[in-house]
Enzyme design. Structure first.
Site, short mmCIF file in Angstrom:
data_model
loop_
_atom_site.label_atom_id
_atom_site.label_comp_id
_atom_site.label_asym_id
_atom_site.label_seq_id
_atom_site.Cartn_x
_atom_site.Cartn_y
_atom_site.Cartn_z
N TYR A 136 15.69 -65.50 -20.53
CA TYR A 136 14.72 -66.29 -19.76
C TYR A 136 15.44 -66.92 -18.58
O TYR A 136 16.44 -66.41 -18.13
CB TYR A 136 14.02 -67.30 -20.70
CG TYR A 136 12.76 -67.82 -20.07
CD1 TYR A 136 11.78 -66.96 -19.59
CD2 TYR A 136 12.55 -69.19 -19.92
CE1 TYR A 136 10.64 -67.44 -18.98
CE2 TYR A 136 11.41 -69.68 -19.32
CZ TYR A 136 10.46 -68.80 -18.85
OH TYR A 136 9.34 -69.26 -18.24
N ARG A 189 3.66 -65.61 -8.10
CA ARG A 189 4.49 -66.81 -7.95
C ARG A 189 5.50 -66.85 -9.09
O ARG A 189 5.43 -67.67 -9.98
CB ARG A 189 3.60 -68.06 -7.97
CG ARG A 189 4.28 -69.33 -7.52
CD ARG A 189 3.51 -70.55 -7.99
NE ARG A 189 3.46 -70.62 -9.44
CZ ARG A 189 4.39 -71.18 -10.20
NH1 ARG A 189 5.47 -71.70 -9.65
NH2 ARG A 189 4.25 -71.23 -11.52
N LYS A 207 8.86 -63.96 -22.12
CA LYS A 207 8.11 -65.00 -22.83
C LYS A 207 7.74 -64.54 -24.24
O LYS A 207 7.81 -65.30 -25.20
CB LYS A 207 6.83 -65.35 -22.06
CG LYS A 207 7.09 -66.20 -20.84
CD LYS A 207 6.94 -67.68 -21.15
CE LYS A 207 7.55 -68.52 -20.07
NZ LYS A 207 6.84 -69.73 -19.74
N GLU A 279 0.52 -66.61 -16.73
CA GLU A 279 1.90 -66.91 -16.37
C GLU A 279 2.17 -66.57 -14.91
O GLU A 279 1.93 -65.44 -14.46
CB GLU A 279 2.82 -66.08 -17.28
CG GLU A 279 4.25 -66.53 -17.30
CD GLU A 279 4.43 -67.88 -17.98
OE1 GLU A 279 5.17 -68.72 -17.42
OE2 GLU A 279 3.85 -68.11 -19.05
N ASP A 280 2.66 -67.55 -14.15
CA ASP A 280 3.13 -67.34 -12.78
C ASP A 280 2.08 -66.75 -11.84
O ASP A 280 2.37 -65.86 -11.03
CB ASP A 280 4.42 -66.48 -12.78
CG ASP A 280 5.61 -67.28 -13.32
OD1 ASP A 280 5.44 -68.47 -13.59
OD2 ASP A 280 6.69 -66.71 -13.48
N ASP A 302 0.80 -71.65 -19.02
CA ASP A 302 2.08 -72.28 -19.33
C ASP A 302 2.60 -73.12 -18.17
O ASP A 302 3.24 -74.15 -18.38
CB ASP A 302 3.10 -71.20 -19.73
CG ASP A 302 4.32 -71.81 -20.41
OD1 ASP A 302 4.14 -72.76 -21.19
OD2 ASP A 302 5.44 -71.36 -20.15
N ASP A 303 2.35 -72.68 -16.94
CA ASP A 303 2.85 -73.40 -15.78
C ASP A 303 2.15 -74.75 -15.62
O ASP A 303 2.76 -75.73 -15.20
CB ASP A 303 2.67 -72.57 -14.51
CG ASP A 303 3.30 -71.19 -14.65
OD1 ASP A 303 4.52 -71.13 -14.84
OD2 ASP A 303 2.57 -70.19 -14.62
N ASN A 444 12.60 -74.01 -11.36
CA ASN A 444 13.40 -72.86 -11.83
C ASN A 444 13.45 -71.79 -10.75
O ASN A 444 12.55 -71.72 -9.92
CB ASN A 444 12.75 -72.26 -13.09
CG ASN A 444 12.87 -73.16 -14.30
OD1 ASN A 444 13.90 -73.78 -14.50
ND2 ASN A 444 11.82 -73.25 -15.09
N ASN A 488 12.46 -77.47 -21.12
CA ASN A 488 12.16 -76.04 -21.11
C ASN A 488 10.85 -75.79 -21.87
O ASN A 488 10.69 -76.24 -23.00
CB ASN A 488 13.32 -75.28 -21.77
CG ASN A 488 13.25 -73.79 -21.52
OD1 ASN A 488 12.17 -73.18 -21.60
ND2 ASN A 488 14.38 -73.19 -21.22
#
Length: 588
Positions: A136, A189, A207, A279-280, A302-303, A444, A488
């Site tokens: 990760y 992203r 993930k 995610e992202d 999650d973000d 990150n 995290n």
């Protein structure tokens, strides 16, 4: 094995059907076919012998016993030695440590996952603190940037615009039917690295590896998906090794219709209780998708939500060090995107529940700075909808140092995705205003962190309580060793996912995220606090995940959103019993 050459002829032939230098007869004429003729890819469906060693779910490498080798037609296909899983693990860790380039370690681990699934997860679970930065952040960021170049074997499902109108058929191509968790990205992203298009697949793959290793979700129940709607990254569009669609990103109605087809197909194929983790995605799409599907699907971003939950856990834990309640703090964020506004909203909700004050009031303790300066009420008309609740009455302030001096926050949180934005001037101002400033540099990968652990401790003369999104090594300052905490998301999402699955949740609610935060904060020990930590060490992450899962499941039952009835008496024990074990099985 009992057979003799006379009983099993090897069918060596000398005519032109045999291919190069003789061999097995070309029964279907495949070697004779010209390039424009179609052939059928016949395969064996029984995992035995040669095919067994190439099935990552069942392969044990040199750990197959003599008895298993005899029973499963493996004799002679392996060297004669039999090695235990523990010896294999030691050998692999020795080999991994020889690599000096993190990306080489990443590739070696991905190869292992494709070759021997149980050994991969055993390695990851037993060496989580050492290997987490490899599978990760930060290494996965570099892997996504170079995914086209290092691409060897596809993992997960790629659903591109070419599949519009037949996404359900594509989902049915995936061999596993009992999917419980999907992690999906559109690659726009990726971490703080921007639009990586189809190469964002490294994120869902990584993930879901952690869902299994840290949360105990079975690998066969996990499905990584990349939605490829194009990319606006010029470098990738001109890269001959790029693995995605070479076209500009679809937007607007075309994008919305494609994602809607995907969400409907997922529910149709896997049912009401499959967890879809976004995610992202870029900010505008992330908020819209979460808002649109949270009432009809089991979805989680999650973000926005995972980051919020893990940061809130650190803040709750830090109160034991600072001797204050959350309501006593003033919070200042650099960054007002998914992570920043998501964390801010969960903090406001927590303070509201603690004090009984309306959430509109508790939001006033929280200030956000974006690229145009402090978010204030005079800017409200021009703000995106997700920033508007944070536009408070105040004179305009152009930059972060101005905001720190004006607001005098006790907590500074970075979610900007831009490295080195917590300058010495900013950090020293925090130290001037606070005996123990709480500084969280969350962006990150490591290169994008707002400041390093060493800078935070040095510029505050060792007084800062510091946490980051990516890992930092311990720091020596003035004869004392400081251990930076890592906020995290891996602390939260595996346990949250397990809690949702084991309770049969049908929706995700903010109260479940609060329950996860409180469960994580409760596991920080006095010894951890003495070392400056506001998070427990990763070494006992499965125990942490089981406790989080139990708290999330309890809240799910309490809210009436659980479908697995009756409720188990001991939810922690039940969570532990649900967890996948990577220990080798014996084959008969």
């Amino acid at each position: 094995m009992g057979s003799t050459p006379a009983e099993v002829p090897c069918d060596v032939v000398s005519d032109n059907r045999s291919g190069l230098g003789g061999g097995i007869s070309d029964v279907y004429g495949e070697d004779l076919a010209t390039l424009d003729q179609l052939v059928t890819p016949w395969v064996s469906s029984v995992a035995s012998g040669y095919s067994l060693m190439r099935d990552p779910r069942y392969n044990k490498g040199l750990a197959f016993t003599d008895k298993e080798r005899d029973a499963h037609y493996l004799t002679g296909l392996l060297p004669p030695v039999v090695l235990s899983q523990e010896v294999q693990e030691r050998k692999l860790m020795h080999n991994l440590r020889q690599y000096t380039v993190p990306l080489q370690r990443y590739m070696a681990l991905m190869d292992l996952q494709e070759r021997n699934e149980r050994l991969f997860y055993k390695l990851l679970i037993d060496n989580v603190e050492e290997l987490l930065p490899v599978v990760y952040t930060p290494t996965v960021g570099e892997a996504c940037q170079k995914y086209g170049s290092i691409f060897r074997k596809p993992q997960g499902l790629y659903i591109s615009l070419k599949e519009k109108g037949k996404i359900l058929e594509v989902l049915k191509n995936w061999p596993q039917r009992g999917i419980q968790v999907i992690v999906v990205t559109d690659g726009e992203r990726i971490l703080g690295l921007g639009d990586l298009g189809c190469q964002g697949m490294g994120i869902p793959v990584g993930k879901l590896s952690l869902y299994t290793a840290l949360g105990g979700i079975r690998p066969s129940a996990c499905l990584p998906i990349t939605i490829d709607v194009g990319t606006n990254n010029e470098k990738l569009l001109n890269d001959e090794f790029y693995i995605g669609l070479k076209q500009r990103r679809a937007t607007g109605q075309e994008y919305a219709e494609f994602l809607h087809e995907f969400m409907c197909a997922v529910k149709q194929n896997y049912g009401e209780k499959v967890l879809v983790q976004f995610e992202d995605f870029a900010n505008h799409n992330a908020f819209d998708l979460l808002s649109k599907y949270s009432t009809s699907h089991l979805v989680f971003n999650d973000d926005i939500q995972g980051t919020a939950s893990v940061v809130l856990a650190g803040l709750i834990a830090a109160q034991k060090v600072l001797g204050k309640s959350l309501a006593d703090h003033t919070f200042l964020f650099l960054g007002a995107g998914e992570a920043g506004t998501g964390i801010a909203e969960l903090i406001a909700l927590k303070i509201s529940k603690e004090t009984g004050a309306p959430i509109d009031e508790t939001r006033k303790k929280i200030w956000l700075v974006d690229s145009k300066g402090l978010i204030v009420s005079s800017r409200k008309e021009s703000l995106q909808h997700f920033k508007q609740p944070w536009a408070h009455e105040h004179a305009p302030v152009k930059d972060l140092i101005g905001a720190v001096n004006a607001i005098k926050p006790t907590v500074l949180i970075g979610t900007s995705g831009v490295g080195q934005t917590f300058t010495q001037e900013v950090v020293e101002a925090m130290a001037t205003n606070n005996e123990k400033p709480l500084i969280l540099a969350l962006s990150n990968p490591t290169s994008q962190a707002e400041c390093t652990a060493e800078q935070a401790y040095t510029w505050t003369k060792g007084r800062a309580i510091f946490g980051s999104g990516s890992p930092f090594d311990p720091v020596e300052y003035d004869g004392k060793t400081y251990f930076p905490g890592q906020a995290n998301n891996c602390y939260i999402f595996p346990g949250l996912g397990l809690g949702l699955i084991m309770s049969g949740a049908i929706r995700v609610r903010d109260d479940m995220l609060l329950a996860a935060s409180e469960a994580l904060a409760a596991q920080v020990t006095e010894e951890n606090f003495a070392n400056g930590l506001i998070y427990p060490p990763f070494s006992n992450i499965r125990e942490i995940s089981a406790n989080i899962a139990a708290s999330v499941a309890a809240k799910t039952y309490e809210l009436g959103l659980a479908s697995n009835l009756p409720r188990p008496k001991d939810l922690v024990k039940f969570a532990e019993s649900c967890m996948y074990s990577p220990v080798y099985r014996n084959y008969r």
